[in-house]
Design an enzyme around this catalytic site. Structure first.
Site, PDB file in Angstrom:
ATOM      1  N   CYS A 166       2.190   9.600  -0.078  1.00 29.54           N
ATOM      2  CA  CYS A 166       0.614   9.908   1.115  1.00 29.54           C
ATOM      3  C   CYS A 166       1.409   9.553   2.711  1.00 29.54           C
ATOM      4  O   CYS A 166       1.021  10.462   3.566  1.00 29.54           O
ATOM      5  CB  CYS A 166       0.116   8.619   1.056  1.00 29.54           C
ATOM      6  SG  CYS A 166      -0.792   8.499   1.964  1.00 29.54           S
ATOM      7  N   CYS A 175      -2.766   2.615  -5.039  1.00 32.67           N
ATOM      8  CA  CYS A 175      -3.875   2.482  -5.213  1.00 32.67           C
ATOM      9  C   CYS A 175      -5.356   2.996  -5.113  1.00 32.67           C
ATOM     10  O   CYS A 175      -6.291   2.415  -4.869  1.00 32.67           O
ATOM     11  CB  CYS A 175      -4.062   2.871  -2.748  1.00 32.67           C
ATOM     12  SG  CYS A 175      -4.099   4.529  -2.714  1.00 32.67           S
TER      13      CYS A 175
END
Length: 363
Positions: free
Chosen positions: A101, A197
């Site tokens: 990410c 997440c």
């Protein structure tokens, strides 16, 4: 400078943005909408980038008196992080989605858009220290060893780091929360996000089963070749795993068994004794050198092979696009797909020299 503050809705990014404002920068806040299901709400410390988080980030921006936007990066996040995560597990590797990410979303897609809009830097709440020395970035460990995130930033290139700001690098978490309270930020006591997440329920195996389906195979004793049980897919395991193996036959010596290797083609998961997890050599590929030019020849380094993991001294050889790491101390359960991060072995031992993706290990 014109600074774009990436605001997740948590306390760290909130204080980082506040410090950028206090330093006199022209700051704009942005929250990245990464979920393909924007109605999903956060549950305690699980998950992030939810509707609730966006609201929290907006309230902080209002208190700081800065412009605030929500940018939809859900499609890019799904392609570059979620699908990569699934593909890597299907191939028998164990990826780190936070590292991906940072590499592809926060300091690629977001940074590219920020620069195109005239911003000078992207500010985040990562715990790492960053400085420029003769125009070249030096990425170092955070002052807070327990929160240090230099490992998951070590895949960034020098050009990306030149446009990055990490205002929390010299702080410890307790002080950051105290500062948030002093500034009247409602997120001061908000729990930190844990787990992955995009898997807010924490059930990684269930998530992968939904994406990959069942791919039955055998649990095999590495010593004898005997079949000890069955499983629904190698994607449900990682090297070094002890629990949840579903073994039908106990070890003759009564000692626990661990996952030693994954064979996605045959579907075999090989298990054995803990000492067989010991690694004497790691081969990393696709190296990245955050400070610019790649070093050559032999290096003495300190290496880390998992986020928040221990470090050990190592001899490192760099040949073409491969990094060969020979640890001086014992490393166990090193999983292909993770990153090996090299730190300079000076008295502080905290400067990132480079990183590479672990392709294979030798015991």
């Amino acid at each position: 400078m014109r600074v774009l503050a990436a605001m997740s809705g948590g306390v760290d990014s909130a204080v980082a943005a506040a410090r950028a404002v206090a330093a006199g920068h022209d700051v704009t806040g942005v929250h990245l909408a990464l979920s393909a299901k924007p109605g999903t709400l956060r549950t305690g410390a699980r998950g992030c980038c939810t509707v609730e988080d966006a609201h929290d980030a907006r309230r902080v921006a209002d208190i700081l008196g800065i412009p605030f936007y929500v940018w939809d990066f859900a499609e890019r996040f799904t392609e570059d992080v979620v699908e990569d995560f699934v593909t890597e597990y299907a191939a028998g590797r164990t990826p780190n989605p936070c590292l991906k990410c940072n590499e592809r979303i926060k300091f690629a897609a977001l940074l590219d858009k920020a620069i195109a809009l005239g911003f000078d830097a992207v500010c985040t709440g990562h715990y790492a220290r960053l400085s420029l020395v003769d125009g070249e970035p030096e990425l170092r460990r955070s002052a807070d060893d327990g929160k240090d995130q230099s490992y998951v930033l070590a895949s960034l290139h020098a050009d990306q780091l030149r446009h990055a700001m990490f205002p929390l690098g010299d702080s410890v978490k307790a002080d950051v929360r105290a500062e948030a309270t002093e500034r009247g930020l409602a997120v001061a006591d908000k729990p930190d996000s844990h787990d992955i997440c995009f898997i807010p329920d924490g059930d990684t195996r269930g998530f992968l089963n939904r994406h990959l389906g069942e791919r039955p195979g055998d649990l095999v004793d590495d010593e004898t070749g005997a079949v000890l049980g069955a499983h629904s897919g190698v994607h449900g395991f990682t090297v070094g795993q002890r629990h949840g193996l579903g073994l039908r036959v106990p070890a003759a010596d009564g000692r626990p068994r661990y996952v030693l290797s994954l064979e996605p083609v045959s579907g075999s998961v090989r298990v054995g004794a803990a000492e067989k997890l010991a690694v004497r050599e790691i081969v990393g590929r696709r190296p990245v050198w955050p400070s610019g030019a790649a070093p050559t020849g032999e290096l003495d380094c300190v290496v880390q092979v998992r986020a928040h993991g221990d470090t050990v001294p190592a001899a490192v050889s760099i040949v073409d696009d491969e990094v060969v790491v020979r640890p001086d101390g014992e490393l166990r359960g090193v999983a292909p797909g993770q990153a090996v991060v090299l730190y300079r072995p000076d008295p502080a031992g905290d400067m990132v020299l480079g990183s590479a993706t672990i392709a294979l290990t030798r015991s």
